[in-house]
Structure formats: structure tokens, C-alpha cells
Design an enzyme around this catalytic site. Structure first.
Site, PDB file in Angstrom:
ATOM      1  CG  HIS A  45      -0.426   0.142   2.490  1.00 33.91           C
ATOM      2  ND1 HIS A  45       0.005  -0.929   3.215  1.00 33.91           N
ATOM      3  CD2 HIS A  45      -0.182   1.230   3.237  1.00 33.91           C
ATOM      4  CE1 HIS A  45       0.501  -0.497   4.349  1.00 33.91           C
ATOM      5  NE2 HIS A  45       0.395   0.806   4.407  1.00 33.91           N
TER       6      HIS A  45
ATOM      7  CD  GLU B  64       4.699   1.863  12.052  1.00 29.23           C
ATOM      8  OE1 GLU B  64       3.512   1.649  11.815  1.00 29.23           O
ATOM      9  OE2 GLU B  64       5.546   0.968  12.162  1.00 29.23           O
TER      10      GLU B  64
ATOM     11  CG  HIS C 203       5.995  -0.939   3.560  1.00 33.16           C
ATOM     12  ND1 HIS C 203       5.072  -1.350   2.621  1.00 33.16           N
ATOM     13  CD2 HIS C 203       5.503  -1.327   4.746  1.00 33.16           C
ATOM     14  CE1 HIS C 203       4.076  -1.963   3.242  1.00 33.16           C
ATOM     15  NE2 HIS C 203       4.314  -1.967   4.531  1.00 33.16           N
TER      16      HIS C 203
ATOM     17  CE  LYS D 217       5.539  -2.062  14.213  1.00 31.41           C
ATOM     18  NZ  LYS D 217       4.794  -1.228  13.298  1.00 31.41           N
TER      19      LYS D 217
END
Ligand code: NAD
Length: 484
Positions: A178, A216, A240, A331
Site C-alpha cells: 500500500h 511510527e 515498503h 516503532k
């Protein structure tokens, strides 16, 4: 500006796993937005197919609730929502058995575009592909969409490719990443290949280095058990970050066409040199004010899985010889921020007396938040006092620059699904690309497993472990600040 919507042909889109988290959170709300913008021709249908025993009415109710929970402002369009729901159907199906396939075969039409979205665990891909054929539902024009993770190493990815290839041609297979559907990612190509300014500078004569950051703030809580078997390398880098690296580094394709673009991306992956372990830093977040440590989240007190990784890569070709590409992702970091920064070389000589600073042009492409880009340029500091130079950003946030049209910045999923219906594979990964990416990451993962490498700890809410800072400091460079 009036937005242009490219029409698509009438279609039947079957979503296997149509009751799952991904379908409810992303796929259906995205399709509703496309419906509202007139991209779902009358007569087209979305057919949810999953294990739950539901009828069409029950499925419509479930999706109405999902859209009101996960949709944006468009959820207020009640009339539109009712019209959209009428285009939904549902079949209770067993991917591994015979239940539901007869009904599905009767529902799916052969004279419209057919797409089958495999929004289920990869272990079911083979069963679905086979049953679509034995029940004579799919034809040689059907398209299938598969989700990540596409394998967990080269051999499992190869096996998956072979399973799909037994029933579908490569031109029918759409492997979704995506990230490639994001507006700014496509802008990467527009900026490079649509402007005279950048391409002449896009090489080792003018570029000092390139940084790709995907940070993130969330931890792995909730899906810790899954993540613990994967880690940042498999979950983010292999797909990604490598896709972003390919788009930034590839040679200009002969034309903007699926295989021309994918051929060039593949060449980048194949030209990636292997990384010495001194040029790679793995990390795990500690407990912080916003939540528990990685090991608690993963429910594995002895976990050696990385929730952060930073590395220095090199691409062995004429364009990029000697230019480091620094990649990092993690993260529980200080801000949610994804950007690609092309840091140009300094001038080498200044004509301005008293100016000893090294001024650099930096082109930063922000994927999130505030999709847009800025170009750092050097100007005279305003006011009296002689010629003092400062660096300022020429900032273009799409939301500001495009006004109302920025609202049209389509979510990645909706764009990609519409590309499937149009039959455009440009923004999807080809099987050989995925395999080449695993062929590069496998030895790195095997290497740290063999060394029993222990990830470095980092504070939740920080920019990662200290060693990741050193990775650039040693080269006389520094990471860009992670800003939300
Ligand atoms: P989920 O567990 O929420 O949903 C699974 C769906 O599969 C359900 O609709 C279930 O009914 C259906 N299903 C399971 N076994 C079945 C069977 N034997 N026959 C028929 N249907 C069956 O999963 P999810 O989070 O929606 O993820 C789906 C896929 O997408 C997975 O491969 C996942 O890795 C991938 N993915 C998910 C996300 C996300 O944000 N959720 C993001 C990226 C990729």
C-alpha cells in the site's frame, strides 16, 4: 481545478476475508469513497466472502457499521451510503472445503471485469486459487489481489509465487504494497521524471547521500505475537522501504508502463550490495510513559526480534557509486513521520566572506503526516549586517498548495483497488521483484541469527538506539530530525 475521475468498466469484486479487519477498516470504506466519486458503475458489485454465516442484509449492516467507524466525513452522506450498500452481496464460504463455492459461481458474472481480493492469511491463497478454477469462477482475464506478507523468506515467497502461478498468469496477479499507492510516492516519480531541475542532479556527482525514514509512534501491542515472528526487517524493510528505495534510485523507465517501471526497480534491488553487520543497527523499545516494553508487548521476555532497524546501503551501479542510502524504521518512536530526503553535496567553495557554514540543498519528500515536499535552499538572512546566509525550506504541503483538490488525495487502498479494476499493474510488485528483495534480506537475517545478535535497547519516544546515531556520525553525517 476540477478533479478528473477516470471511469472504470463494470466489475464484480469478490473480497475473500470480507468480514476481516482489513476489509472493514480499509477496503470497504475506501470503496465507498470511490463510489461517491462516481467510480463504481451501476451494476458493479462487491461480494464479501468469508467464514461467518451471514446473508446480504447482515453483511450490509456490518459494513455500514464499519464505514461509520472507520470512514471519514463521507459517512454523513446517508443517501450515498444506502445506495452503496445495495451494491454489496455476501457468500459464506469455506476456503478449504466445498461450502459456498456453488453459490459464488452463480453470483459472479463472466461478462464483466472480475477481481478477487485475497484478504485472508497467505496459507489460504493456494486453496482459493485452486477452487476459483475448479469451480470455473475465474477466467483468463480475472485478477487476483494478494496482501502482504508475501512470504517470510525467499523459499516461502517462491513457493507462494509457484502456487499462484499454477492457476494465474503474472499479468493477473496484483501484489499489494500500500506504500506504492500513496500520493506522495507517486509524486516521487512525477518530481524526478516530470521536471528538468532534478534529473541532471540525481547521481553521485551531486547527491551526498539519501535518507529514508519510516517512524511510527505505536508499539506492537495487539499484534505482538505475530510481529515477534517477523520484526522490522521483514515487516517494513523488505517491502515498503525497499520499494521507496527503488523508486528514488531507479533509472528512468522508457515509458510509464507497468513492466518498464518494474524492470527498473528490479535492477536496483539486484544492484544492492550486501551489508556488513557493522553498518546495521537493530533495536527494541523499552518501557515508556506511553506503554510497556517491546518484550512485554510481544509477550516474549527473551525476544531478540527488532522493533527498529537502521542500515547503510550501497547500490553498485554508475549512478550511485559511493552514495550511501541510510534506511531506518521503528516503532514507538518520537513522532509518526515518513520521509525521503535527498541531501545534495555542498558547494565546496563559498564566495561570501565570513560564511563558513556548509550549506546544503535538501529535497525532502514527506509521506506522512502532511503529505508534501520541501526543498531546503540557501538565501540571504533578511536585514542589515552584510551577506549572512541561512537555509530555509521552500515548503509545499499538498493540502495548502492544492486547496480543495487536496481532499481528493485518495487513500492508497482505494487507488490501488481501482488500478486493479483498470488492469494497471504499475504500482504492484512483480513476483521476481519480491523474490529479489528476499534474496537480499535473507542473508542479513541469517547472519544476525547465526551471530545471536541482541538488539540494542532504546527509549520509547526517542529516535532509536544511540548506535543508530553513530551509524551516520561515523560518516560525518547526521539523521534528519524525526518531526510529526
Ligand atoms: P482477520 O483475521 O481480521 O480476517 C480474516 C478473514 O478471513 C475473515 O473474514 C475470515 O472469515 C476469513 N477466513 C479465515 N479463514 C477462512 C476460511 N477457511 N475460509 C474462508 N474465509 C476465511 O485478518 P485481516 O487483519 O483482515 O487480514 C487479512 C490479510 O491481510 C492477512 O493476510 C493479513 O496479513 C493481511 N494484512 C492485514 C492488514 C490489516 O491492517 N489488518 C494490513 C496488511 C496486511
Amino acid at each position: 481545478m476540477v478533479s478528473r475521475v477516470i471511469p472504470v468498466d463494470e466489475f464484480d469484486l469478490v473480497i475473500f476475508g470480507g468480514t476481516g479487519d482489513l476489509a472493514r477498516r480499509k477496503i470497504l470504506p475506501g470503496l465507498f469513497r470511490r463510489f461517491l466519486s462516481g467510480q463504481m458503475p451501476a451494476g458493479s458489485r462487491i461480494i464479501g466472502a468469508a467464514r461467518s454465516t451471514l446473508d446480504a442484509a447482515g453483511y450490509r449492516e456490518m459494513i455500514a457499521a464499519a464505514i461509520s467507524e472507520f470512514g471519514g466525513e463521507e459517512v454523513n452522506n446517508k443517501k450515498g451510503l444506502q445506495a452503496f450498500l445495495q451494491q454489496l452481496e455476501y457468500v459464506a464460504i469455506d476456503a478449504r472445503g466445498e461450502g459456498g463455492w456453488y453459490d459464488l459461481a452463480h453470483l459472479v458474472r463472466q461478462d464483466v471485469v472480475q477481481a478477487f481480493y485475497f484478504s485472508v492469511a497467505p496459507s489460504l491463497f493456494g486453496d482459493l486459487a485452486e477452487r476459483l478454477h475448479t469451480n470455473k469462477i475465474a477466467n483468463d482475464q480475472s485478477r487476483i489481489v494478494v496482501e502482504k506478507p508475501f512470504g517470510r523468506d525467499l523459499s516461502s515467497a517462491r513457493a507462494l509465487n509457484q502456487t499462484l502461478a499454477a492457476h494465474f498468469d503474472e499479468r493477473q496477479i496484483y501484489r499489494i504494497d500500500h506504500y506504492l499507492g500513496k500520493e506522495t510516492v507517486q509524486n516521487l516519480m512525477a518530481v524526478r521524471f516530470g521536471n528538468v531541475l532534478f534529473e541532471p542532479l540525481w547521481n553521485n556527482h551531486f547527491v551526498d547521500h539519501i535518507q529514508i525514514t519510516v517512524a511510527e509512534t505505536v508499539g506492537v501491542g495487539g499484534r505482538g505475537a505475530y510481529y515477534d515472528k517477523s520484526g522490522a526487517m521483514r515487516d517494513m524493510v523488505q517491502n515498503h522501504l525497499m520499494q521507496l528505495l527503488c523508486l528514488i534510485a531507479m533509472e528512468p523507465p522508457g515509458q510509464f508502463e507497468a513492466d518498464a517501471v518494474r524492470d527498473e526497480k528490479l535492477k536496483v534491488i539486484r544492484a544492492l550490495q550486501t551489508i556488513d553487520h557493522h553498518h546495521m543497527v537493530r533495536g527494541q523499545y523499552d518501557e515508556g510513559p506511553d506503554g510497556p516494553s517491546y518484550r512485554e508487548d510481544a509477550e516474549n521476555p527473551r525476544s531478540f526480534t527488532e522493533s527498529f532497524i537502521a542500515m547503510r546501503c550501497h547500490i553498485a551501479n554508475w549512478r550511485w557509486a559511493g552514495v550511501p542510502f541510510y534506511l531506518r524504521t521503528g516503532k514507538r518512536m518520537k513522532a509518526r513521520s515518513s520521509e525521503i530526503a535527498v541531501v545534495f553535496k555542498d558547494l565546496g567553495h563559498t564566495i561570501f566572506e565570513g560564511d563558513e557554514a556548509r550549506h546544503r540543498n535538501i529535497l525532502a519528500i514527506r509521506l506522512q503526516p502532511n503529505e508534501g515536499m520541501d526543498l531546503q535552499v540557501t538565501i540571504k538572512e533578511p536585514g542589515p549586517g552584510g551577506m549572512r546566509l541561512i537555509d530555509v525550506p521552500l515548503d509545499m504541503t499538498f493540502a495548502d498548495a492544492l486547496g480543495d483538490d487536496a481532499e481528493d488525495v485518495t487513500d492508497a487502498y482505494e487507488r490501488l483497488i481501482m488500478d486493479v479494476i483498470r488492469g494497471n499493474q504499475t504500482l504492484f510488485m512483480r513476483g521476481d521483484e519480491v523474490e529479489a528483495a528476499w534474496a537480499w534480506t535473507d542473508p542479513l537475517i541469517n547472519g544476525w541469527e547465526a551471530r545471536n545478535d541482541v538488539p540494542k535497547h532504546y527509549d520509547a519516544g526517542s529516535a532509536g538506539p544511540e548506535d543508530a546515531m553513530m551509524l551516520l556520525h561515523r560518516d560525518g553525517r547526521k539523521w534528519r530530525e524525526i518531526k510529526g
